[in-house]
Design an enzyme around this catalytic site. Structure first.
Site, PDB file in Angstrom:
ATOM      1  N   GLY A   1     -18.892  22.791  57.727  1.00  0.00           N
ATOM      2  CA  GLY A   1     -19.182  22.779  58.858  1.00  0.00           C
ATOM      3  C   GLY A   1     -18.927  24.006  59.868  1.00  0.00           C
ATOM      4  O   GLY A   1     -19.459  24.163  61.213  1.00  0.00           O
TER       5      GLY A   1
ATOM      6  N   GLY B   1     -19.718   8.031  56.187  1.00  0.00           N
ATOM      7  CA  GLY B   1     -20.909   7.316  56.785  1.00  0.00           C
ATOM      8  C   GLY B   1     -21.038   6.237  57.496  1.00  0.00           C
ATOM      9  O   GLY B   1     -21.723   5.721  58.007  1.00  0.00           O
TER      10      GLY B   1
ATOM     11  N   LYS C   1     -20.013   6.136  60.704  1.00  0.00           N
ATOM     12  CA  LYS C   1     -20.423   6.326  62.031  1.00  0.00           C
ATOM     13  C   LYS C   1     -22.040   6.715  61.949  1.00  0.00           C
ATOM     14  O   LYS C   1     -22.676   6.368  62.900  1.00  0.00           O
ATOM     15  CB  LYS C   1     -19.839   7.212  62.827  1.00  0.00           C
ATOM     16  CG  LYS C   1     -18.506   7.033  62.983  1.00  0.00           C
ATOM     17  CD  LYS C   1     -17.298   7.739  63.856  1.00  0.00           C
ATOM     18  CE  LYS C   1     -16.031   7.326  63.674  1.00  0.00           C
ATOM     19  NZ  LYS C   1     -15.348   7.514  62.234  1.00  0.00           N
TER      20      LYS C   1
ATOM     21  N   ASP D   1     -21.378  17.353  55.544  1.00  0.00           N
ATOM     22  CA  ASP D   1     -19.678  17.167  54.932  1.00  0.00           C
ATOM     23  C   ASP D   1     -19.617  18.224  54.075  1.00  0.00           C
ATOM     24  O   ASP D   1     -20.480  18.653  53.498  1.00  0.00           O
ATOM     25  CB  ASP D   1     -19.386  15.800  54.436  1.00  0.00           C
ATOM     26  CG  ASP D   1     -17.972  15.356  54.709  1.00  0.00           C
ATOM     27  OD1 ASP D   1     -17.797  14.760  55.542  1.00  0.00           O
ATOM     28  OD2 ASP D   1     -17.499  15.881  53.723  1.00  0.00           O
TER      29      ASP D   1
ATOM     30  N   CYS E   1      -8.797   9.753  64.015  1.00  0.00           N
ATOM     31  CA  CYS E   1      -7.889   8.445  63.897  1.00  0.00           C
ATOM     32  C   CYS E   1      -6.606   8.852  64.039  1.00  0.00           C
ATOM     33  O   CYS E   1      -5.552   8.435  63.310  1.00  0.00           O
ATOM     34  CB  CYS E   1      -8.439   8.010  62.984  1.00  0.00           C
ATOM     35  SG  CYS E   1      -8.381   8.718  61.295  1.00  0.00           S
TER      36      CYS E   1
HETATM   37  N1  SAM Z   1     -17.420  10.389  60.127  1.00  0.00           N
HETATM   38  C1  SAM Z   1     -17.000   9.649  58.863  1.00  0.00           C
HETATM   39  C2  SAM Z   1     -17.377   8.315  58.804  1.00  0.00           C
HETATM   40  O1  SAM Z   1     -17.428   7.630  60.225  1.00  0.00           O
HETATM   41  O2  SAM Z   1     -17.255   7.594  57.815  1.00  0.00           O
HETATM   42  C3  SAM Z   1     -15.609   9.969  58.696  1.00  0.00           C
HETATM   43  C4  SAM Z   1     -15.392  11.590  58.696  1.00  0.00           C
HETATM   44  S1  SAM Z   1     -13.564  11.844  57.872  1.00  0.00           S
HETATM   45  C5  SAM Z   1     -12.741  11.417  59.286  1.00  0.00           C
HETATM   46  C6  SAM Z   1     -13.710  13.462  58.015  1.00  0.00           C
HETATM   47  C7  SAM Z   1     -14.504  14.323  56.982  1.00  0.00           C
HETATM   48  O3  SAM Z   1     -14.636  15.710  57.278  1.00  0.00           O
HETATM   49  C8  SAM Z   1     -14.368  14.121  55.573  1.00  0.00           C
HETATM   50  O4  SAM Z   1     -15.284  13.603  54.912  1.00  0.00           O
HETATM   51  C9  SAM Z   1     -14.366  15.578  54.909  1.00  0.00           C
HETATM   52  O5  SAM Z   1     -14.591  15.910  54.056  1.00  0.00           O
HETATM   53  C10 SAM Z   1     -14.920  16.256  56.118  1.00  0.00           C
HETATM   54  N2  SAM Z   1     -14.500  17.893  56.210  1.00  0.00           N
HETATM   55  C11 SAM Z   1     -13.278  18.192  56.084  1.00  0.00           C
HETATM   56  N3  SAM Z   1     -13.420  19.689  56.236  1.00  0.00           N
HETATM   57  C12 SAM Z   1     -14.622  19.763  56.529  1.00  0.00           C
HETATM   58  C13 SAM Z   1     -15.319  21.102  56.975  1.00  0.00           C
HETATM   59  N4  SAM Z   1     -14.789  22.296  57.081  1.00  0.00           N
HETATM   60  N5  SAM Z   1     -16.592  20.892  57.275  1.00  0.00           N
HETATM   61  C14 SAM Z   1     -17.249  19.842  57.096  1.00  0.00           C
HETATM   62  N6  SAM Z   1     -16.698  18.654  56.827  1.00  0.00           N
HETATM   63  C15 SAM Z   1     -15.342  18.589  56.541  1.00  0.00           C
END
Ligand code: SAM
Length: 437
Positions: free
Chosen positions: A294, A243, A245, A262, A363
């Site tokens: 997603g 969260g 962003k 998520d 990242c």
């Molecule tokens: N946007 C977040 C932030 O700013 O704090 C960080 C996101 S992190 C880089 C990537 C996220 O993608 C993880 O929380 C992971 O659980 C989620 N994720 C992985 N595969 C996914 C999918 N198929 N559908 C939705 N979310 C997914």
């Protein structure tokens, strides 16, 4: 018995060492002379910024942060953006890669050349000075060269991934220029200047228990800035947890609604916790949380979409053994990442209405997971759907933030923040797409 187990274990490289070896093999040829500087920066503590919480004690937060010597990095960027030339001057240059456009415009009038100036990366002396300051935080173990442990098969698979994902199949990808993004006026983001490795104390909370500021990697604000949020926006945050962003978006006070998705329930709980620590409950009606894959989303219902995908997480895999993606048991999952990323970006595009925009971010420094995904997602959309998508040039955003971040000049479609010792933010890749009418 015991001794044999010990011998076997000592042969296996840790996840962190495997990651470092991997990066030396695959990032060095891409980043060439800058790789040593990026490498040492990745192995060192990264630089944070403090996002002011508008529901905390804003004045106290701003006072505390300025007294520490930190500055609001958005003020500078905002001024730089206001002096950016109108997009018309550059319009009509379809089918160009961003870097070619940059080269071209430096040959134009003096005015344009001035606007195109990107601040030079820090000199070696500056780097060295910062390095000395950092030395106490850095473990020398990290700089011991590691032995090659890849099997032939693993190397071939990985090489295919890094290279072929990135090879064009000839689908034309149009890069368009739009009006410069605007810096949301309610956002306050403090960071220490280049070369200053100061650290922020933990934030205080106000009477209502809400914290004064949120600490995160400074480059994490860029995907939200790139979204160019406006008051009537319906935002989809496709991979939203934990969260960081989402909180930046909420602090702009701009979007009409934010739909946070998520796949992970436990990570969504963390998102909820973050929101509770910063936002009063009676003003969270505009935020919806949803746990689903997603990749299943495909109804165009949003006009701004953030696709902040799971990736190599370069810093994490170099420093943390826990849950390390480079452990041998997770090779399959790791090699699958670009497919997941492509599918998530495609879902993000399909969830976006005509005229809306999609920001993709990671990242990692892996080109296959950055420009490579933009290319493969757009190829998929072009071949399999009737949707029309273009890349939006973000050069002006990079220019506006060049005092704070160091950007790589060779990305094709997006902007990449390169970690450097004197401004150790990122890595963070940001690309913006537009769903055309
Ligand atoms: N946007 C977040 C932030 O700013 O704090 C960080 C996101 S992190 C880089 C990537 C996220 O993608 C993880 O929380 C992971 O659980 C989620 N994720 C992985 N595969 C996914 C999918 N198929 N559908 C939705 N979310 C997914």
């Amino acid at each position: 018995g015991k001794q044999r187990r010990w011998t076997q274990k000592s042969k296996e490289l840790s996840g962190t060492n495997k990651a470092l070896e991997h990066f030396d093999i695959f990032y060095k040829p891409v980043y060439k002379d800058t790789w040593p500087s990026i490498r040492i920066s990745l192995l060192t503590t990264n630089k944070y910024c403090a996002l002011i919480n508008n529901y905390g004690d804003v004045e106290r937060a701003r006072d505390t942060l300025s007294q520490l010597g930190a500055c609001d990095i958005l003020e500078e960027a905002s001024e730089a953006l206001q002096s950016t030339q109108s997009p018309d001057a550059e319009a009509g240059e379809g089918f160009n890669f961003a870097r070619e456009t940059t080269k071209k415009s430096t040959n134009e009038t003096d005015d344009a050349a001035e606007n195109d100036e990107v601040e030079e990366p820090p000199t070696e002396d500056e780097e060295l000075l910062t390095l000395l300051r950092y030395e106490k935080n850095t473990s020398l173990d990290n700089f011991v060269p590691v032995k090659r442990v890849y099997t032939e098969k693993e190397l071939i698979e990985q090489e295919d991934l890094e290279k072929s994902t990135y090879q064009s199949t000839g689908v034309p990808i149009n890069i368009i220029h739009e009006s410069p993004v605007q810096i949301p006026k309610d956002l306050g983001v403090y960071a220490f200047n280049k070369g200053d490795t100061g650290e922020f104390p933990a934030p205080n909370s106000n009477n209502a228990g809400k914290l004064d500021y949120f600490l995160m990697d400074g480059a994490s604000i860029l995907p939200v800035i790139a979204l160019d949020l406006q008051p009537s926006d319906k935002v989809l945050d496709l991979c939203s947890a934990p969260g960081g962003k989402t909180l930046v978006m909420k602090q702009t006070n701009l979007p009409e609604s934010i739909f946070c998705n998520d796949i992970s329930g436990s990570r969504l709980n963390r998102l909820q916790k973050v929101l509770r620590s910063y936002i009063p409950e009676d003003v969270t009606d505009d935020i919806t949380l949803k746990q689903q894959d997603g990749r299943q989303l495909k109804n165009p219902q949003f006009n701004k979409v953030l696709v902040d995908v799971p990736c190599n997480t370069d810093r994490h895999v170099l420093l943390e053994e826990d849950n390390n993606l480079f452990k041998s048991g997770r090779t399959g999952e790791r090699l699958q990442l670009p497919v997941v990323q492509r599918d998530l970006l495609v879902a993000g595009i399909l969830s976006c209405i005509q005229g809306g925009s999609v920001v993709y971010s990671t990242c990692t420094l892996s080109a296959a997971q950055n420009d490579g995904i933009i290319q493969s997602a757009l190829e998929y959309i072009w071949q399999e759907t009737d949707v029309n998508v273009a890349v939006i040039d973000l050069n002006h955003m990079a220019k506006a933030f060049s005092k704070t971040f160091r950007f790589w000049r060779n990305s094709r479609y997006g902007q990449l923040v390169l970690p450097t010792l004197s401004c150790n933010f990122g890595p963070m890749y940001i690309a913006k797409l537009k769903v055309l009418e």
